[in-house]
Design a protein around this motif. Sequence first.
Motif, short mmCIF file in Angstrom:
data_model
loop_
_atom_site.label_atom_id
_atom_site.label_comp_id
_atom_site.label_asym_id
_atom_site.label_seq_id
_atom_site.Cartn_x
_atom_site.Cartn_y
_atom_site.Cartn_z
N UNK A 3 0.87 -1.58 0.21
CA UNK A 3 -0.08 -0.14 0.08
C UNK A 3 0.46 1.43 0.08
N UNK A 4 2.15 0.94 0.67
CA UNK A 4 2.92 2.24 0.58
C UNK A 4 3.36 2.52 -0.58
N UNK A 5 4.17 1.57 -0.58
CA UNK A 5 4.41 1.64 -1.99
C UNK A 5 3.76 2.33 -3.18
N UNK A 6 2.39 1.27 -3.37
CA UNK A 6 2.02 2.28 -4.10
C UNK A 6 1.71 3.67 -3.86
N UNK A 7 1.31 4.71 -3.46
CA UNK A 7 0.93 5.37 -2.60
C UNK A 7 2.07 6.30 -3.12
N UNK A 8 3.74 5.51 -3.08
CA UNK A 8 4.64 6.68 -3.32
C UNK A 8 5.05 6.07 -4.94
N UNK A 9 4.55 5.17 -5.39
CA UNK A 9 5.43 4.86 -6.95
C UNK A 9 3.77 5.60 -8.28
N UNK A 10 2.53 5.24 -7.64
CA UNK A 10 1.29 5.89 -8.35
C UNK A 10 0.41 7.30 -7.99
N UNK A 11 0.99 7.36 -6.94
CA UNK A 11 0.39 8.86 -6.15
C UNK A 11 1.34 9.75 -6.15
N UNK A 12 2.59 9.25 -5.45
CA UNK A 12 3.56 10.83 -5.92
C UNK A 12 4.14 10.83 -6.95
N UNK A 13 4.94 9.28 -7.53
CA UNK A 13 5.66 9.79 -8.61
C UNK A 13 5.52 10.13 -9.70
N UNK A 14 3.91 9.42 -10.27
CA UNK A 14 3.28 9.20 -11.24
C UNK A 14 2.32 10.41 -11.47
N UNK A 15 1.57 10.13 -10.00
CA UNK A 15 0.47 10.99 -10.29
C UNK A 15 -1.29 11.10 -10.51
N UNK A 16 -1.01 9.17 -10.53
CA UNK A 16 -2.22 8.68 -11.18
C UNK A 16 -3.61 8.67 -9.78
N UNK A 17 -2.70 8.82 -8.97
CA UNK A 17 -4.38 9.31 -8.34
C UNK A 17 -3.68 9.97 -6.91
N UNK A 18 -4.56 10.76 -6.49
CA UNK A 18 -3.89 11.92 -5.18
C UNK A 18 -4.15 11.41 -4.12
N UNK A 19 -2.87 10.83 -2.85
CA UNK A 19 -3.19 10.09 -1.90
C UNK A 19 -3.91 10.64 -0.87
N UNK A 20 -4.85 10.40 -0.04
CA UNK A 20 -5.68 10.93 1.51
C UNK A 20 -7.00 11.60 0.38
N UNK A 21 -6.94 11.13 -0.85
CA UNK A 21 -8.20 11.60 -1.45
C UNK A 21 -9.20 10.47 -0.88
#
Lengths: 521, 314
Positions: B148-166
């Motif tokens: 989960x944390x890895x996904x948030x990092x890679x897809x949320x923060x680095x790739x901006x697929x989704x916005x973490x916490x929304x």
Amino acid sequence: MKNKTPVLFFSAALVFVFCACSRGGGENPETGAFGEKTGPSVTAAETPLEGGELRFGLTTEPATLDPLNSANTADGRSILFNVFEGLVKPDGEGSLLPAAAESWTLEQEGLVYVFTLREGLRFHNGDAVTQEDVKFTLETAARAGFAGFTLIEKVEAAGSRDIRVTLRERDPEFLPYITVGIVPKNNADREKNPIGTGPFLIKSYTAQQSLVLAKNPHYWRKDLPHLDTVSFVFVADSDALLLDLRGGSIDAASLTGALVHQLDPAKFDAVPGFSASVQVLALNNAVKPLDDIRVRKAINYAIDVQRIIDTAFFGEGRPSGSPLIPGLTRYYESSLADPYPFDPEKARSLLAEAGYGNGAKKISLEITVPSNYTMHVDTAQVIVSQLAEAGIEAAIKLVDWATWLADIYHGRKYQGTIISVDANNVSPRSFLARYLSDGGSNFMNFKSGEYDRVYAAALAEPSEAKRIELYKEAQKIISRNAAGVYIQDIAGFKVFPKGRFRGLVNYPLYVIDLASIYRIH
Amino acid sequence: MYFIARRLVITLLTLFLVSVLTFLAFNVVRGDPASLILGTEATEEQLAALREEMGLDRSLPVRYVSWLGNFLTGNLGNSVRFRGESISGLILDRLPVTFCLACLALVFILLFSFPAALISARREGGLLDRLLCACTSMSISFPGFFLAVLFIWIFGILLNFFSPGTYVSYRESPARFFGGLIFPALAVAIPNAAIMVKFLRTSILQQLRFDYVRTAYSKGASARAALYRHVLKNAIIPALTLLGMIIAEIFSGSIIIEQVFTIPGIGRLLIASIASRDYPMIQTLVVYITFIVVFANTLADICIRLIDPRIRAG
């Protein structure tokens, strides 16, 4: 051996991912912009904008939305500061300004306070605020046992806009108590339908998700607030706060120094401030071996406060030495900044004097820490190693918040504990009253007849200058008796995306004032 | 029929026992809801008054019987932590969230594990099989929260697929609601799917060595037909038990994943209730989770009986 190649390939991929992570999160400039003591200042190129939204992340939720419910969390009070206003309201300097009352006078040498209700003042729903509403608010708060309200003899409406508050006995410092938020008398359910007079009204609350505040169109100051909407977003923990800040789903948050240093200073503005509470290693003065003043003094000498701030708080924090926060400048006894300079040798000799030494006679101390507060756990670890140098064997016991409240705070079953003590209002009494021998919240079991006398004298003293002297004397007595180890007012930062929000005002209280915050272009 | 009746009795008995145990457990755990509600400002009198109001001053058996009576008549009472909110309202508000997350995760698990296991088993020892084995071994060893944390990092923060916490409520926009659940569901699904693949693959390979497969071949069935028509049906039986356990786990609220992704489901509600010693809420949630576990396992048992006549006869 069969799976060797693919496994190797995937490990390589993993290593790459880890590198990516640590590169993004590891920028840790010790001397970055966050280390400076000044906040971002408004430059000529920045034009203030009206309206807009601020999304503020929080890790705790208010326990109640009713200002007349005395049981709220510090974060709850901090939010409600923007929704409810009392007759008077503190400012950033700790002075009290008119709010729901536009003025007040004292009669009968301070026994009667006469407040004049602000003309045309309206609640969030547009209803006019009446004298009856104020009377109801004050009487309900008195019944709920709010600090200071037991002093009220009666509340009466007078004339068309006056409210006369008669006290049982004179109290020159009654005003700080009267900041309790005014609510309408005819509101059947204050919890579900909170209505006040503050700059923001509560638009919606969804448990564990968000609390949305909207601009109060009836607010008595037409120039405030600047923002249209403030959404408090509740997240699981401080790691989630950092992630959400970086990901952009929240704009702002309050962070400790250690967390702020994990953010990229090129992307965030960090406005420095203080938590307005005193972090203390509280010692239970009633249990062995801490009932011996020499032992308590030895512990004080054995602890190097500055090193705690340097090691666990990135050097950010204001040493206190007194049960009062240094931010209450008028009342704080500044000579107490370092009452027990770090001296492990002196600590050892004091312990020897008290009959403790090496081997079987070695002194041991259990420090109970609420595990939800990382900063206190970090502090405890530094303290344990410092105490070891002075020959004190200390151990940390982690408990959850519920246990801490029940066993340590209310049950007073502990030796030492680390906690930050905050205040409900800007009066020094808020910090000092708990040290009275029969004080209900005297969880350190501090007992000093001298202290009780000085405190009582301060309450009765009409001259402000003399009163301040007595408050300072009270702090010295607590320090002389080494009630605990007063560590610091922990630095707290409000973090915003770079160049987006301005106008934050810091208070000597644990509150966040949203009304003054505005967006810039 | 007898089977179902027996399971029903066992279910009720389990629920009763678990509710008693939870009651006892939280009597041992330190911490007092009254002092949590009233906080540091509370006086002894205020604490005593609130304990009385909440019924905490009564003896344990009295409290249990009163709770059971209320529970059976459908009166779950109010939450202690979220004052003024009814327990049934709070839980009903969270159920769709946890259910959608669980269903999505279940779809991912099934979509991935069956094809992967079949491919792997058919090409035992091949490059694809080895690659899949490595993948599953790795996915099993990844705990869900780390993914989960890895996904948030890679897809949320680095790739901006989704916005973490929304989090967008299903009432607001079902499309964005499901969109927000994709990564959490993947984090729940991947470790579970990996276990499922390993299990199914082994089970299929075992079945392939049985005599009936040779008989099928000798009757002229193709490898494909033998696999799908005969082997899979038998191989699925042990996997169903595992699936029952997985379903029980994810439908009772993927506690850590919900916490990491800030999804307001049953899991987050449970954590908040425990931290605030919200006894009535905890009690109801534990009964709910027990029910899900027992129900999912019973369902798996029934399915197995339907598929396998030998068990039905026994």
